[in-house]
Scaffold this motif. Structure first.
Motif, PDB file in Angstrom:
ATOM      1  N   THR A  72     -48.285 -33.318  -0.396  1.00 38.98           N
ATOM      2  CA  THR A  72     -47.180 -32.476  -0.855  1.00 38.98           C
ATOM      3  C   THR A  72     -46.989 -31.330   0.127  1.00 38.98           C
ATOM      4  O   THR A  72     -47.933 -30.553   0.353  1.00 38.98           O
ATOM      5  CB  THR A  72     -47.462 -31.904  -2.254  1.00 38.98           C
ATOM      6  OG1 THR A  72     -47.681 -32.975  -3.168  1.00 38.98           O
ATOM      7  CG2 THR A  72     -46.296 -31.065  -2.736  1.00 38.98           C
TER       8      THR A  72
ATOM      9  N   HIS B 274     -44.028 -26.070   0.649  1.00 40.90           N
ATOM     10  CA  HIS B 274     -42.883 -25.459  -0.033  1.00 40.90           C
ATOM     11  C   HIS B 274     -42.383 -26.325  -1.191  1.00 40.90           C
ATOM     12  O   HIS B 274     -41.435 -25.923  -1.879  1.00 40.90           O
ATOM     13  CB  HIS B 274     -41.734 -25.214   0.947  1.00 40.90           C
ATOM     14  CG  HIS B 274     -41.983 -24.061   1.879  1.00 40.90           C
ATOM     15  ND1 HIS B 274     -41.687 -22.753   1.550  1.00 40.90           N
ATOM     16  CD2 HIS B 274     -42.514 -24.021   3.114  1.00 40.90           C
ATOM     17  CE1 HIS B 274     -42.010 -21.957   2.558  1.00 40.90           C
ATOM     18  NE2 HIS B 274     -42.512 -22.699   3.524  1.00 40.90           N
ATOM     19  N   ASN B 275     -42.998 -27.472  -1.428  1.00 39.82           N
ATOM     20  CA  ASN B 275     -42.541 -28.393  -2.476  1.00 39.82           C
ATOM     21  C   ASN B 275     -43.437 -28.294  -3.705  1.00 39.82           C
ATOM     22  O   ASN B 275     -44.652 -28.089  -3.601  1.00 39.82           O
ATOM     23  CB  ASN B 275     -42.530 -29.832  -1.972  1.00 39.82           C
ATOM     24  CG  ASN B 275     -41.481 -30.063  -0.908  1.00 39.82           C
ATOM     25  OD1 ASN B 275     -40.810 -29.130  -0.457  1.00 39.82           O
ATOM     26  ND2 ASN B 275     -41.330 -31.302  -0.493  1.00 39.82           N
TER      27      ASN B 275
ATOM     28  N   HIS C 217     -45.551 -29.733  -6.616  1.00 42.26           N
ATOM     29  CA  HIS C 217     -46.310 -30.950  -6.897  1.00 42.26           C
ATOM     30  C   HIS C 217     -46.024 -31.409  -8.318  1.00 42.26           C
ATOM     31  O   HIS C 217     -46.045 -30.615  -9.268  1.00 42.26           O
ATOM     32  CB  HIS C 217     -47.804 -30.677  -6.736  1.00 42.26           C
ATOM     33  CG  HIS C 217     -48.673 -31.783  -7.224  1.00 42.26           C
ATOM     34  ND1 HIS C 217     -48.667 -33.043  -6.674  1.00 42.26           N
ATOM     35  CD2 HIS C 217     -49.583 -31.819  -8.244  1.00 42.26           C
ATOM     36  CE1 HIS C 217     -49.533 -33.814  -7.304  1.00 42.26           C
ATOM     37  NE2 HIS C 217     -50.105 -33.087  -8.264  1.00 42.26           N
TER      38      HIS C 217
ATOM     39  N   GLU D 296     -42.216 -25.277 -12.934  1.00 46.54           N
ATOM     40  CA  GLU D 296     -42.645 -24.051 -12.277  1.00 46.54           C
ATOM     41  C   GLU D 296     -42.382 -22.911 -13.234  1.00 46.54           C
ATOM     42  O   GLU D 296     -41.250 -22.723 -13.706  1.00 46.54           O
ATOM     43  CB  GLU D 296     -41.913 -23.824 -10.954  1.00 46.54           C
ATOM     44  CG  GLU D 296     -42.407 -22.591 -10.210  1.00 46.54           C
ATOM     45  CD  GLU D 296     -41.647 -22.346  -8.923  1.00 46.54           C
ATOM     46  OE1 GLU D 296     -42.281 -22.223  -7.853  1.00 46.54           O
ATOM     47  OE2 GLU D 296     -40.407 -22.275  -8.983  1.00 46.54           O
TER      48      GLU D 296
END
Length: 398
Positions: free
Chosen positions: A279, A282-283, A285, A364
């Motif tokens: 991953t 900046h992405n 998971h 998030e």
């Protein structure tokens, strides 16, 4: 001239043989005086110019014969010595025995063996030999991301000729860093050595690129920026370059918002790991373990201060709900949609000590003050848990 002399010698040998095979008659009385006549005759003839010419020519010819004979003797003795010194070489060993020897050699010895001959070079640069050395030294830090970076690095090179020159420079640098690669200096400028002796896409080429610090590769670093208190018990993505002089790494961290790229020198092997999941930093998971989380499980969770920053992985454990007394027999926390995460490296009153996420709808969560919590991965291996415990701070953080 030589033919005439040869025929004369043959005739004289046959004549002498005929004299020896039949008995000789007794010499006449005057024969004893002939040796005095012969001596006088040669003495008189020696004053003639013709005799001197014949004598000089004959002596010159005779003196040349031993040199030719000695040359042939030397040549024959040389051939005999070669035949006598034709000892068994390593290539005469059985295939299995030779393979076992090569597999037991360290990388520097393999490089030296590769410079002996073409046959050994083809064997010593084979991938199955270098794959073991790659895993042994670099397996902890090299993952799929580093392999992709290496493939992209090869594809972006201008040409094979430029690649070969860079490989040769790297080999010289490798020698200067203390490796016993005595063959490198002599072979780099050897015009007889094939230019394609080291395939650029081989594991050996990748190993040497890592070993000489020529290749920057992606990995993750525990407790970045020399264990700064703001990154304690975290693991961040970085680009790394090996320094063979100090046996440490230089780390280059991605920028945080408007901050410039952060650099750190002297990163030791113990603080490195290959990314456990593929991953990008900046992405987010995608968590696939939320329904498996029980109190006491060890986890890593993504966290970043704001959405312009890359994620780092932070260590924590799954805790109990406030309504639970912590008794394993009566605990029902794993049936709740709320999962409590504890970061026990912080004081009990710290705002970083506890965090809660939704088991079913977690993506998030967070804000600009407390930061944003991202994906979660459950630690399933004791080695991973032990690594975090070894990094535990000596003092509790605020």
């Amino acid at each position: 001239m030589l033919l005439y002399f040869f025929l004369t010698c043959i005739s004289f040998i046959f004549f002498l043989r005929s004299l020896l095979l039949k008995p000789l008659p007794p010499l006449p009385p005057w024969a004893g005086e002939m040796r005095f006549l012969s001596h006088w005759l040669w003495k008189e003839l020696s004053f003639l110019p013709t005799y001197k010419v014949i004598k000089n020519s004959f002596c010159t010819y005779i003196s040349s014969i031993p040199s030719n004979i000695s040359f042939e003797k030397k040549h024959l003795s040389k051939v005999e010595n070669v035949e006598e010194s034709d000892a068994m070489s390593v290539l005469d060993l059985p295939e299995l025995a030779l393979e076992c020897i090569l597999e037991s050699l360290p990388p520097d010895a393999l490089c030296s063996m590769a410079g002996v001959c073409r046959s050994l070079r083809e064997r010593c640069i084979s991938d199955h030999l270098w794959e073991k050395h790659m895993k042994r030294k670099w397996g902890k830090a090299i993952g799929q991301a580093a392999y992709r970076e290496w493939q992209w690095h090869l594809a972006s090179r201008a040409g094979a000729g430029n690649l070969n020159q860079n490989n040769q420079r790297s080999l010289i640098r490798l020698f200067s860093f203390g490796w016993s690669l005595s063959w490198i200096r002599s072979k780099v400028h050897d015009k007889n050595m094939p230019r394609n002796s080291l395939p650029v896409d081989s594991i050996m080429a990748w190993y040497l690129a890592l070993e000489t610090g020529r290749f920057w590769f992606p990995a993750q670093v525990y407790n970045r920026e020399n264990g700064h208190v703001g990154f304690m018990l975290s693991c961040y993505d970085a680009e790394l370059c090996y320094d063979p002089r100090s046996d440490t790494f230089q780390a280059r961290y991605p920028p945080h918002g408007r901050r410039a790229i952060a650099l750190e020198n002297g990163v030791e092997w113990e603080r490195l790991r290959a990314p456990p999941i593929d991953t990008p930093p900046h992405n987010l998971h995608v968590s696939d373990c939320l329904n498996e989380l029980f109190p006491g499980d060890h986890i890593e969770i993504q966290w970043r201060k704001n959405k312009d920053f890359p994620y780092g992985w932070w260590y924590g454990v799954v805790g109990h709900l406030e309504t639970c007394d912590g008794n394993d027999i009566h605990c029902r926390c794993h049936y709740s949609d709320t999962v409590v995460l504890e970061f026990n490296q912080y004081n009990p009153g710290s705002r970083w000590r506890l965090a809660s996420i939704n088991r079913k709808e977690h993506r998030e969560e967070g804000n600009e003050i407390d930061g944003f919590y991202g994906g979660i991965r459950k630690l399933r291996f004791d080695e991973e848990i032990l690594m975090w415990k070894q990094l535990w701070p000596t003092d509790i953080l605020e």
